[in-house]
Design an enzyme around this catalytic site. Structure first.
Site, PDB file in Angstrom:
ATOM      1  N   TRP A  38     -45.743  -4.140 -14.717  1.00 24.28           N
ATOM      2  CA  TRP A  38     -44.458  -4.528 -14.129  1.00 24.28           C
ATOM      3  C   TRP A  38     -43.352  -4.460 -15.171  1.00 24.28           C
ATOM      4  O   TRP A  38     -43.556  -4.787 -16.341  1.00 24.28           O
ATOM      5  CB  TRP A  38     -44.571  -5.959 -13.599  1.00 24.28           C
ATOM      6  CG  TRP A  38     -43.259  -6.645 -13.353  1.00 24.28           C
ATOM      7  CD1 TRP A  38     -42.491  -7.308 -14.275  1.00 24.28           C
ATOM      8  CD2 TRP A  38     -42.554  -6.733 -12.117  1.00 24.28           C
ATOM      9  NE1 TRP A  38     -41.354  -7.805 -13.691  1.00 24.28           N
ATOM     10  CE2 TRP A  38     -41.355  -7.463 -12.361  1.00 24.28           C
ATOM     11  CE3 TRP A  38     -42.793  -6.271 -10.825  1.00 24.28           C
ATOM     12  CZ2 TRP A  38     -40.431  -7.743 -11.361  1.00 24.28           C
ATOM     13  CZ3 TRP A  38     -41.868  -6.553  -9.827  1.00 24.28           C
ATOM     14  CH2 TRP A  38     -40.711  -7.278 -10.101  1.00 24.28           C
ATOM     15  N   ASN A  40     -38.835  -5.411 -15.332  1.00 23.29           N
ATOM     16  CA  ASN A  40     -37.542  -5.645 -14.683  1.00 23.29           C
ATOM     17  C   ASN A  40     -36.427  -5.463 -15.701  1.00 23.29           C
ATOM     18  O   ASN A  40     -36.337  -4.384 -16.309  1.00 23.29           O
ATOM     19  CB  ASN A  40     -37.484  -6.957 -13.891  1.00 23.29           C
ATOM     20  CG  ASN A  40     -37.852  -8.209 -14.617  1.00 23.29           C
ATOM     21  OD1 ASN A  40     -39.019  -8.448 -14.898  1.00 23.29           O
ATOM     22  ND2 ASN A  40     -36.888  -9.073 -14.899  1.00 23.29           N
ATOM     23  N   ASP A  41     -35.559  -6.428 -15.923  1.00 27.66           N
ATOM     24  CA  ASP A  41     -34.304  -6.212 -16.655  1.00 27.66           C
ATOM     25  C   ASP A  41     -34.465  -5.392 -17.934  1.00 27.66           C
ATOM     26  O   ASP A  41     -35.334  -5.679 -18.760  1.00 27.66           O
ATOM     27  CB  ASP A  41     -33.689  -7.548 -17.082  1.00 27.66           C
ATOM     28  CG  ASP A  41     -33.538  -8.530 -15.948  1.00 27.66           C
ATOM     29  OD1 ASP A  41     -33.818  -8.177 -14.802  1.00 27.66           O
ATOM     30  OD2 ASP A  41     -33.138  -9.671 -16.230  1.00 27.66           O
ATOM     31  N   GLN A  57     -37.968  -6.471 -19.701  1.00 25.64           N
ATOM     32  CA  GLN A  57     -38.800  -7.543 -19.188  1.00 25.64           C
ATOM     33  C   GLN A  57     -40.098  -6.942 -18.662  1.00 25.64           C
ATOM     34  O   GLN A  57     -40.087  -6.003 -17.857  1.00 25.64           O
ATOM     35  CB  GLN A  57     -38.082  -8.288 -18.082  1.00 25.64           C
ATOM     36  CG  GLN A  57     -36.892  -9.115 -18.566  1.00 25.64           C
ATOM     37  CD  GLN A  57     -37.335 -10.350 -19.320  1.00 25.64           C
ATOM     38  OE1 GLN A  57     -37.639 -11.378 -18.727  1.00 25.64           O
ATOM     39  NE2 GLN A  57     -37.392 -10.265 -20.641  1.00 25.64           N
ATOM     40  N   TRP A  65     -44.154  -9.875 -11.142  1.00 32.72           N
ATOM     41  CA  TRP A  65     -43.427 -10.679 -12.121  1.00 32.72           C
ATOM     42  C   TRP A  65     -44.315 -11.795 -12.672  1.00 32.72           C
ATOM     43  O   TRP A  65     -45.044 -12.473 -11.949  1.00 32.72           O
ATOM     44  CB  TRP A  65     -42.174 -11.268 -11.470  1.00 32.72           C
ATOM     45  CG  TRP A  65     -41.294 -11.976 -12.446  1.00 32.72           C
ATOM     46  CD1 TRP A  65     -40.273 -11.442 -13.166  1.00 32.72           C
ATOM     47  CD2 TRP A  65     -41.370 -13.359 -12.831  1.00 32.72           C
ATOM     48  NE1 TRP A  65     -39.715 -12.386 -13.982  1.00 32.72           N
ATOM     49  CE2 TRP A  65     -40.364 -13.572 -13.796  1.00 32.72           C
ATOM     50  CE3 TRP A  65     -42.189 -14.418 -12.465  1.00 32.72           C
ATOM     51  CZ2 TRP A  65     -40.148 -14.822 -14.391  1.00 32.72           C
ATOM     52  CZ3 TRP A  65     -41.985 -15.656 -13.052  1.00 32.72           C
ATOM     53  CH2 TRP A  65     -40.968 -15.847 -14.002  1.00 32.72           C
ATOM     54  N   PHE A  97     -37.466 -14.221 -22.099  1.00 34.34           N
ATOM     55  CA  PHE A  97     -36.554 -13.719 -21.081  1.00 34.34           C
ATOM     56  C   PHE A  97     -35.540 -12.762 -21.722  1.00 34.34           C
ATOM     57  O   PHE A  97     -35.642 -12.396 -22.885  1.00 34.34           O
ATOM     58  CB  PHE A  97     -35.858 -14.887 -20.385  1.00 34.34           C
ATOM     59  CG  PHE A  97     -36.688 -15.560 -19.311  1.00 34.34           C
ATOM     60  CD1 PHE A  97     -38.038 -15.291 -19.154  1.00 34.34           C
ATOM     61  CD2 PHE A  97     -36.111 -16.475 -18.452  1.00 34.34           C
ATOM     62  CE1 PHE A  97     -38.797 -15.901 -18.168  1.00 34.34           C
ATOM     63  CE2 PHE A  97     -36.849 -17.097 -17.457  1.00 34.34           C
ATOM     64  CZ  PHE A  97     -38.196 -16.811 -17.314  1.00 34.34           C
ATOM     65  N   SER A  98     -34.549 -12.372 -20.955  1.00 32.40           N
ATOM     66  CA  SER A  98     -33.648 -11.279 -21.346  1.00 32.40           C
ATOM     67  C   SER A  98     -32.783 -11.614 -22.558  1.00 32.40           C
ATOM     68  O   SER A  98     -32.557 -12.781 -22.890  1.00 32.40           O
ATOM     69  CB  SER A  98     -32.746 -10.903 -20.170  1.00 32.40           C
ATOM     70  OG  SER A  98     -33.482 -10.271 -19.159  1.00 32.40           O
ATOM     71  N   ASP A 169     -29.803 -15.112 -21.044  1.00 34.85           N
ATOM     72  CA  ASP A 169     -29.344 -13.713 -21.034  1.00 34.85           C
ATOM     73  C   ASP A 169     -28.257 -13.421 -22.063  1.00 34.85           C
ATOM     74  O   ASP A 169     -27.185 -12.895 -21.719  1.00 34.85           O
ATOM     75  CB  ASP A 169     -28.858 -13.307 -19.638  1.00 34.85           C
ATOM     76  CG  ASP A 169     -29.903 -13.520 -18.558  1.00 34.85           C
ATOM     77  OD1 ASP A 169     -31.082 -13.701 -18.913  1.00 34.85           O
ATOM     78  OD2 ASP A 169     -29.550 -13.498 -17.371  1.00 34.85           O
ATOM     79  N   GLU A 223     -26.079 -13.703 -13.912  1.00 36.36           N
ATOM     80  CA  GLU A 223     -27.071 -13.318 -14.901  1.00 36.36           C
ATOM     81  C   GLU A 223     -26.616 -12.081 -15.681  1.00 36.36           C
ATOM     82  O   GLU A 223     -25.681 -11.380 -15.292  1.00 36.36           O
ATOM     83  CB  GLU A 223     -28.413 -13.033 -14.212  1.00 36.36           C
ATOM     84  CG  GLU A 223     -28.962 -14.255 -13.502  1.00 36.36           C
ATOM     85  CD  GLU A 223     -30.319 -14.046 -12.892  1.00 36.36           C
ATOM     86  OE1 GLU A 223     -31.206 -14.893 -13.145  1.00 36.36           O
ATOM     87  OE2 GLU A 223     -30.501 -13.062 -12.151  1.00 36.36           O
ATOM     88  N   TRP A 331     -34.230  -8.089  -6.087  1.00 38.45           N
ATOM     89  CA  TRP A 331     -35.106  -9.254  -6.030  1.00 38.45           C
ATOM     90  C   TRP A 331     -35.503  -9.615  -4.605  1.00 38.45           C
ATOM     91  O   TRP A 331     -36.458 -10.386  -4.403  1.00 38.45           O
ATOM     92  CB  TRP A 331     -34.464 -10.443  -6.729  1.00 38.45           C
ATOM     93  CG  TRP A 331     -34.606 -10.392  -8.214  1.00 38.45           C
ATOM     94  CD1 TRP A 331     -33.613 -10.322  -9.145  1.00 38.45           C
ATOM     95  CD2 TRP A 331     -35.833 -10.403  -8.967  1.00 38.45           C
ATOM     96  NE1 TRP A 331     -34.123 -10.283 -10.417  1.00 38.45           N
ATOM     97  CE2 TRP A 331     -35.496 -10.331 -10.337  1.00 38.45           C
ATOM     98  CE3 TRP A 331     -37.183 -10.452  -8.617  1.00 38.45           C
ATOM     99  CZ2 TRP A 331     -36.457 -10.319 -11.350  1.00 38.45           C
ATOM    100  CZ3 TRP A 331     -38.138 -10.435  -9.628  1.00 38.45           C
ATOM    101  CH2 TRP A 331     -37.772 -10.375 -10.963  1.00 38.45           C
TER     102      TRP A 331
END
Length: 527
Positions: A38, A40-41, A57, A65, A97-98, A169, A223, A331
């Protein structure tokens, strides 16, 4: 980082079970995906020693996730990527996290030397129960002295905390202006719909500067912010600042998406231009539903489609180019995409410029694409007229991506539409349609193929697009499971995922309600 599961993020989220054999054909040809996990960002986008670094991510243990860490890939051309081992791993005390990465040229952090400046990652620690900071999010550091291939977490983490569960973030950049030279952090208090700004001399000690928000789209969490300067119309004496703020949910197409503001930054505060503010106190403050919808339409959007989120820019790029990349997903249904063993991809990198549109500075975006070559060109017929009829374009080649560039004078027609990934009987396909009466461009994926894996996936996206002296310009980039549309030289962008059947390979152009003059129609492969 985002998933709007913040109140109680599970280690994993159930996803649709799919088999690699069934979905290998959806693997993009020119969009980055993780090998078998997986993502994401996009995080820590940086150019260093001739290579672009994409951190992201990543769940190293699955295709949904959870277990958030920073994955890592590098490229020399933004098109061909090499995936590396996990760069910064989550552990029993924190999820990673980001955040962002900077090249600390002056070694202000002391993590490297003047001869070998370190790369410094500024990321959000989402603290777990095993941590003394559990239940909060704060900003932490990791550093690399070998060009980003291995990382050490700073033992003094976290370096910035607000006793907040939703402070995340961080995007960090080097500022030099009337107040001096220092690092600036742009982060969010996600559930307050606020961007918060801090400054530091050494990346370790931070002082509060100001905050911004809520404004415009504020129905969901804010975000993944970014703040950077660009010249307007290429004029270096006319510098304007752009603030990107992603929102989830509450974007113009539903679910997650990215908005932006144009304004002024003096080293301490960001002040948006009045023309950037469709809702100065936020759309949520507007009582009338019709007025709320109108304000959302008048807000400034990076992308009007369903599948472009968390877009942020690369730092340290030569020639002051500003290049962004986003997560090509939403999302609303992210964990359910029908692919395996990988899930999610990135958008194409997009180069940004500011131009004057109706008296105000606005972003235009152009995708980074392979250079056109005669070998890849499939169609280039030259100017011709099409009246109330359809023209078949070259079919989709298995395993390839392709681009369609069209420029058409529509003054005499009611509209034009492209059918992409169409079936032989044309009952299936993704439809891109322009209506001259409404001056809107729509992207319709309701009959695009596999849409049943989530009830929110079938959708129609729409954006206002004004003709330029009667001319519509489109650049369409279609990969195995995506369509990205850049209209009017990139002034309007729409991005949608699609999952067509294996035999849906036809492409058509139809003009209705009168004649259209095709000034340009070029089709070429990108792989």
């Amino acid at each position: 980082m985002s998933s709007s599961l913040d109140a109680a993020r599970p280690e994993t989220v159930p996803g649709t079970e799919t088999t690699p054999e069934a979905t290998a054909r959806f693997r993009p040809a020119i969009h980055f995906t993780a090998r078998d996990t997986w993502l994401n960002d996009p995080n820590g986008l940086v150019f260093h020693d001739g290579e672009y670094h994409l951190f992201f991510q990543n769940n190293p243990y699955g295709s949904v996730w959870g277990n958030m860490s920073w994955g890592h890939a590098t490229s020399r051309d933004l098109l061909h990527w090499t995936e590396h081992p996990v760069a910064i791993a989550g552990d029993d005390t924190e999820d990673i996290f980001s955040g962002s990465v900077v090249v600390d040229h002056g070694n202000t952090s002391g993590f490297g030397s003047s001869e070998t400046p370190p790369l410094v990652a500024v990321y959000t620690s989402a603290f777990k129960e095993a941590s003394a900071h559990h239940g909060t999010q704060a900003q932490s550091l990791a550093y690399s002295t070998d060009g980003g291939m291995t990382w050490e977490k700073y033992p003094g983490n976290p370096v910035l905390a607000r006793n907040s569960a939703h402070f995340r973030d961080p995007k960090v950049f080097r500022y030099q202006g009337g107040l001096g030279a220092y690092w600036v952090m742009v982060a969010v208090e996600a559930q307050q719909q606020k961007v918060v700004l801090y400054r530091s001399d050494d990346l370790k000690t931070w002082d509060f500067l100001s905050d911004f928000g809520p404004a415009n789209a504020d129905a969901g969490e804010w975000e993944c912010p970014d703040l950077f300067p660009l010249p307007v119309d290429g004029n270096p004496d006319r510098i304007t600042w752009v603030l990107i703020v992603n929102v989830n949910p509450g974007a113009v197409a539903g679910g997650s998406g990215g908005q932006y503001f144009v304004g002024h930054f003096d080293g301490a505060s960001f002040v948006p231009d009045a023309a950037s503010l469709a809702a100065p106190s936020g759309v949520s403050a507007i009582a009338d539903p019709a007025a709320r919808a109108d304000a959302l339409q008048r807000s400034l959007w990076l992308d009007w489609g369903r599948d472009c989120y968390a877009s942020v820019s690369f730092s340290n790029v030569p020639d002051t180019r500003r290049i962004i990349m986003g997560w090509m997903n939403n999302w609303d249904y992210a964990n359910e995409l029908p692919t395996s063993p990988w899930r999610s991809s990135m958008t194409l990198p997009r180069e940004l410029r500011l131009i004057t549109v109706d008296g105000s500075a606005r972003l235009v975006q152009q995708p980074v694409l392979p250079a056109q070559s005669g070998a890849g060109q499939l169609m280039d017929p030259g100017p011709f007229e099409l009246r109330d009829s359809s023209l078949r374009l070259p079919d989709v080649e298995p395993g390839s991506a392709y681009a369609i560039e069209a420029s058409m004078h529509l003054a005499g027609a009611e509209g034009a539409e492209f059918l992409l990934f169409g079936s032989t009987d044309q009952t299936q396909g993704t439809v891109l349609r322009y209506d001259t009466a409404t001056s809107r461009l729509t992207l319709d994926r309701r009959q695009s193929g596999n849409t049943g894996f989530h009830p929110k996936f079938p959708s129609v996206e729409s954006a206002p697009v004004a003709l330029d002296r009667g001319v519509l310009k489109l650049l369409i980039v279609a990969d195995q499971c995506s369509v990205e549309v850049f209209a009017q030289d990139g002034r309007v962008v729409l991005t949608d995922l699609v999952f067509p059947d294996a035999h849906s390979v036809e492409n058509w152009l139809t003009v209705g309600g009168g004649p259209a003059t095709l000034l340009k129609l070029t089709v070429w492969t990108l792989t």
